[in-house]
Design a protein around this motif. Structure first.
Motif, PDB file in Angstrom:
ATOM      1  N   MET A   1      -6.037 -10.654  -8.852  1.00  0.00           N
ATOM      2  CA  MET A   1      -6.691  -9.543  -9.488  1.00  0.00           C
ATOM      3  C   MET A   1      -6.060  -8.245  -8.981  1.00  0.00           C
ATOM      4  O   MET A   1      -6.001  -7.998  -7.796  1.00  0.00           O
ATOM      5  CB  MET A   1      -8.181  -9.608  -9.145  1.00  0.00           C
ATOM      6  CG  MET A   1      -8.914  -8.361  -9.461  1.00  0.00           C
ATOM      7  SD  MET A   1     -10.720  -8.406  -9.252  1.00  0.00           S
ATOM      8  CE  MET A   1     -10.990  -9.345  -7.799  1.00  0.00           C
ATOM      9  N   SER A   2      -5.571  -7.439  -9.882  1.00  0.00           N
ATOM     10  CA  SER A   2      -4.943  -6.188  -9.473  1.00  0.00           C
ATOM     11  C   SER A   2      -6.005  -5.103  -9.295  1.00  0.00           C
ATOM     12  O   SER A   2      -7.114  -5.217  -9.767  1.00  0.00           O
ATOM     13  CB  SER A   2      -3.888  -5.742 -10.478  1.00  0.00           C
ATOM     14  OG  SER A   2      -4.491  -5.368 -11.687  1.00  0.00           O
ATOM     15  N   ASP A   3      -5.626  -4.064  -8.588  1.00  0.00           N
ATOM     16  CA  ASP A   3      -6.519  -2.945  -8.312  1.00  0.00           C
ATOM     17  C   ASP A   3      -6.037  -1.743  -9.116  1.00  0.00           C
ATOM     18  O   ASP A   3      -5.043  -1.124  -8.754  1.00  0.00           O
ATOM     19  CB  ASP A   3      -6.517  -2.632  -6.818  1.00  0.00           C
ATOM     20  CG  ASP A   3      -7.517  -1.551  -6.440  1.00  0.00           C
ATOM     21  OD1 ASP A   3      -8.001  -0.831  -7.334  1.00  0.00           O
ATOM     22  OD2 ASP A   3      -7.807  -1.432  -5.248  1.00  0.00           O
ATOM     23  N   PRO A   4      -6.718  -1.397 -10.200  1.00  0.00           N
ATOM     24  CA  PRO A   4      -6.264  -0.281 -11.042  1.00  0.00           C
ATOM     25  C   PRO A   4      -6.364   1.076 -10.365  1.00  0.00           C
ATOM     26  O   PRO A   4      -5.819   2.048 -10.851  1.00  0.00           O
ATOM     27  CB  PRO A   4      -7.187  -0.354 -12.256  1.00  0.00           C
ATOM     28  CG  PRO A   4      -8.403  -1.056 -11.771  1.00  0.00           C
ATOM     29  CD  PRO A   4      -7.944  -2.005 -10.688  1.00  0.00           C
ATOM     30  N   GLN A   5      -7.030   1.139  -9.218  1.00  0.00           N
ATOM     31  CA  GLN A   5      -7.170   2.417  -8.520  1.00  0.00           C
ATOM     32  C   GLN A   5      -5.970   2.727  -7.638  1.00  0.00           C
ATOM     33  O   GLN A   5      -5.875   3.802  -7.076  1.00  0.00           O
ATOM     34  CB  GLN A   5      -8.433   2.404  -7.674  1.00  0.00           C
ATOM     35  CG  GLN A   5      -9.679   2.272  -8.501  1.00  0.00           C
ATOM     36  CD  GLN A   5     -10.927   2.243  -7.646  1.00  0.00           C
ATOM     37  OE1 GLN A   5     -10.924   2.699  -6.508  1.00  0.00           O
ATOM     38  NE2 GLN A   5     -11.989   1.723  -8.186  1.00  0.00           N
ATOM     39  N   PHE A   6      -5.027   1.776  -7.499  1.00  0.00           N
ATOM     40  CA  PHE A   6      -3.873   2.002  -6.640  1.00  0.00           C
ATOM     41  C   PHE A   6      -2.588   1.784  -7.421  1.00  0.00           C
ATOM     42  O   PHE A   6      -2.466   0.824  -8.163  1.00  0.00           O
ATOM     43  CB  PHE A   6      -3.897   1.055  -5.442  1.00  0.00           C
ATOM     44  CG  PHE A   6      -2.711   1.258  -4.528  1.00  0.00           C
ATOM     45  CD1 PHE A   6      -2.693   2.303  -3.623  1.00  0.00           C
ATOM     46  CD2 PHE A   6      -1.610   0.436  -4.601  1.00  0.00           C
ATOM     47  CE1 PHE A   6      -1.596   2.520  -2.803  1.00  0.00           C
ATOM     48  CE2 PHE A   6      -0.514   0.633  -3.772  1.00  0.00           C
ATOM     49  CZ  PHE A   6      -0.513   1.674  -2.873  1.00  0.00           C
ATOM     50  N   THR A   7      -1.657   2.692  -7.250  1.00  0.00           N
ATOM     51  CA  THR A   7      -0.323   2.526  -7.818  1.00  0.00           C
ATOM     52  C   THR A   7       0.704   2.936  -6.774  1.00  0.00           C
ATOM     53  O   THR A   7       0.427   3.756  -5.907  1.00  0.00           O
ATOM     54  CB  THR A   7      -0.108   3.391  -9.081  1.00  0.00           C
ATOM     55  OG1 THR A   7      -0.304   4.760  -8.736  1.00  0.00           O
ATOM     56  CG2 THR A   7      -1.047   2.996 -10.192  1.00  0.00           C
ATOM     57  N   ASN A   8       1.864   2.355  -6.849  1.00  0.00           N
ATOM     58  CA  ASN A   8       2.987   2.761  -6.019  1.00  0.00           C
ATOM     59  C   ASN A   8       4.192   2.688  -6.927  1.00  0.00           C
ATOM     60  O   ASN A   8       4.488   1.640  -7.496  1.00  0.00           O
ATOM     61  CB  ASN A   8       3.161   1.841  -4.816  1.00  0.00           C
ATOM     62  CG  ASN A   8       4.313   2.288  -3.941  1.00  0.00           C
ATOM     63  OD1 ASN A   8       5.469   2.176  -4.332  1.00  0.00           O
ATOM     64  ND2 ASN A   8       4.011   2.784  -2.761  1.00  0.00           N
ATOM     65  N   GLU A  27     -10.166   3.779   2.284  1.00  0.00           N
ATOM     66  CA  GLU A  27      -8.711   3.885   2.422  1.00  0.00           C
ATOM     67  C   GLU A  27      -8.245   3.024   3.594  1.00  0.00           C
ATOM     68  O   GLU A  27      -9.044   2.514   4.361  1.00  0.00           O
ATOM     69  CB  GLU A  27      -8.311   5.342   2.653  1.00  0.00           C
ATOM     70  CG  GLU A  27      -8.537   6.230   1.462  1.00  0.00           C
ATOM     71  CD  GLU A  27      -7.655   5.892   0.285  1.00  0.00           C
ATOM     72  OE1 GLU A  27      -6.478   5.557   0.488  1.00  0.00           O
ATOM     73  OE2 GLU A  27      -8.149   5.956  -0.842  1.00  0.00           O
ATOM     74  N   GLY A  28      -6.957   2.902   3.751  1.00  0.00           N
ATOM     75  CA  GLY A  28      -6.404   2.151   4.859  1.00  0.00           C
ATOM     76  C   GLY A  28      -6.243   0.681   4.550  1.00  0.00           C
ATOM     77  O   GLY A  28      -6.386  -0.164   5.423  1.00  0.00           O
ATOM     78  N   CYS A  29      -5.961   0.367   3.318  1.00  0.00           N
ATOM     79  CA  CYS A  29      -5.821  -1.017   2.904  1.00  0.00           C
ATOM     80  C   CYS A  29      -4.344  -1.392   2.794  1.00  0.00           C
ATOM     81  O   CYS A  29      -3.508  -0.565   2.456  1.00  0.00           O
ATOM     82  CB  CYS A  29      -6.462  -1.228   1.541  1.00  0.00           C
ATOM     83  SG  CYS A  29      -8.208  -0.795   1.502  1.00  0.00           S
ATOM     84  N   GLU A  48      -2.696   4.347   2.543  1.00  0.00           N
ATOM     85  CA  GLU A  48      -2.758   5.727   3.035  1.00  0.00           C
ATOM     86  C   GLU A  48      -1.427   6.460   2.900  1.00  0.00           C
ATOM     87  O   GLU A  48      -1.391   7.677   2.946  1.00  0.00           O
ATOM     88  CB  GLU A  48      -3.210   5.746   4.493  1.00  0.00           C
ATOM     89  CG  GLU A  48      -4.661   5.373   4.663  1.00  0.00           C
ATOM     90  CD  GLU A  48      -5.104   5.389   6.111  1.00  0.00           C
ATOM     91  OE1 GLU A  48      -4.253   5.434   7.009  1.00  0.00           O
ATOM     92  OE2 GLU A  48      -6.317   5.357   6.324  1.00  0.00           O
ATOM     93  N   ALA A  49      -0.345   5.714   2.724  1.00  0.00           N
ATOM     94  CA  ALA A  49       0.981   6.326   2.631  1.00  0.00           C
ATOM     95  C   ALA A  49       1.221   6.980   1.277  1.00  0.00           C
ATOM     96  O   ALA A  49       2.161   7.750   1.124  1.00  0.00           O
ATOM     97  CB  ALA A  49       2.059   5.293   2.924  1.00  0.00           C
ATOM     98  N   GLY A  50       0.410   6.676   0.272  1.00  0.00           N
ATOM     99  CA  GLY A  50       0.522   7.342  -1.019  1.00  0.00           C
ATOM    100  C   GLY A  50       1.305   6.578  -2.059  1.00  0.00           C
ATOM    101  O   GLY A  50       1.932   5.558  -1.780  1.00  0.00           O
ATOM    102  N   PRO A  51       1.290   7.079  -3.289  1.00  0.00           N
ATOM    103  CA  PRO A  51       1.873   6.366  -4.420  1.00  0.00           C
ATOM    104  C   PRO A  51       3.398   6.285  -4.423  1.00  0.00           C
ATOM    105  O   PRO A  51       3.957   5.480  -5.150  1.00  0.00           O
ATOM    106  CB  PRO A  51       1.371   7.139  -5.635  1.00  0.00           C
ATOM    107  CG  PRO A  51       1.071   8.498  -5.115  1.00  0.00           C
ATOM    108  CD  PRO A  51       0.621   8.310  -3.702  1.00  0.00           C
ATOM    109  N   ASP A  52       4.070   7.089  -3.645  1.00  0.00           N
ATOM    110  CA  ASP A  52       5.533   7.025  -3.598  1.00  0.00           C
ATOM    111  C   ASP A  52       6.042   6.570  -2.233  1.00  0.00           C
ATOM    112  O   ASP A  52       7.216   6.770  -1.900  1.00  0.00           O
ATOM    113  CB  ASP A  52       6.132   8.390  -3.940  1.00  0.00           C
ATOM    114  CG  ASP A  52       5.822   8.790  -5.377  1.00  0.00           C
ATOM    115  OD1 ASP A  52       5.941   7.928  -6.266  1.00  0.00           O
ATOM    116  OD2 ASP A  52       5.448   9.953  -5.601  1.00  0.00           O
TER     117      ASP A  52
END
Length: 78
Positions: A1-8, A27-29, A48-52
């Protein structure tokens, strides 16, 4: 199951990011994603490192060995 709240977006091969349901909404996952190109590679990234943020890519064989060790308790002492 993907998490639509997170992208990288640092590597387009990895788009279906997921985390353990035990990590909760905070956060911190640590997120993981399988490669969409058929290589079997698996990517890991800290939310926590962000989408990029840079991701760590491991071959499928290494990921499978890690999961096997985790399931057998090889890392329980850590």
């Amino acid at each position: 199951m993907s998490d639509p709240q997170f992208t990288n977006t640092s590597d387009p091969r990895f788009t279906q990011w997921m985390k353990s349901p035990d990590s909760g909404p905070n956060e911190g996952c640590l997120y993981v994603s399988g490669s969409a190109d058929g290589s079997g590679d698996v990517a890991l990234v800290e939310s926590e490192a962000g989408p990029d943020a840079p991701i760590q890519v491991v071959p499928r064989r290494s990921w499978s060995a890690f999961l096997s060790g985790a399931r057998s308790g090889a890392f329980d002492h850590i």
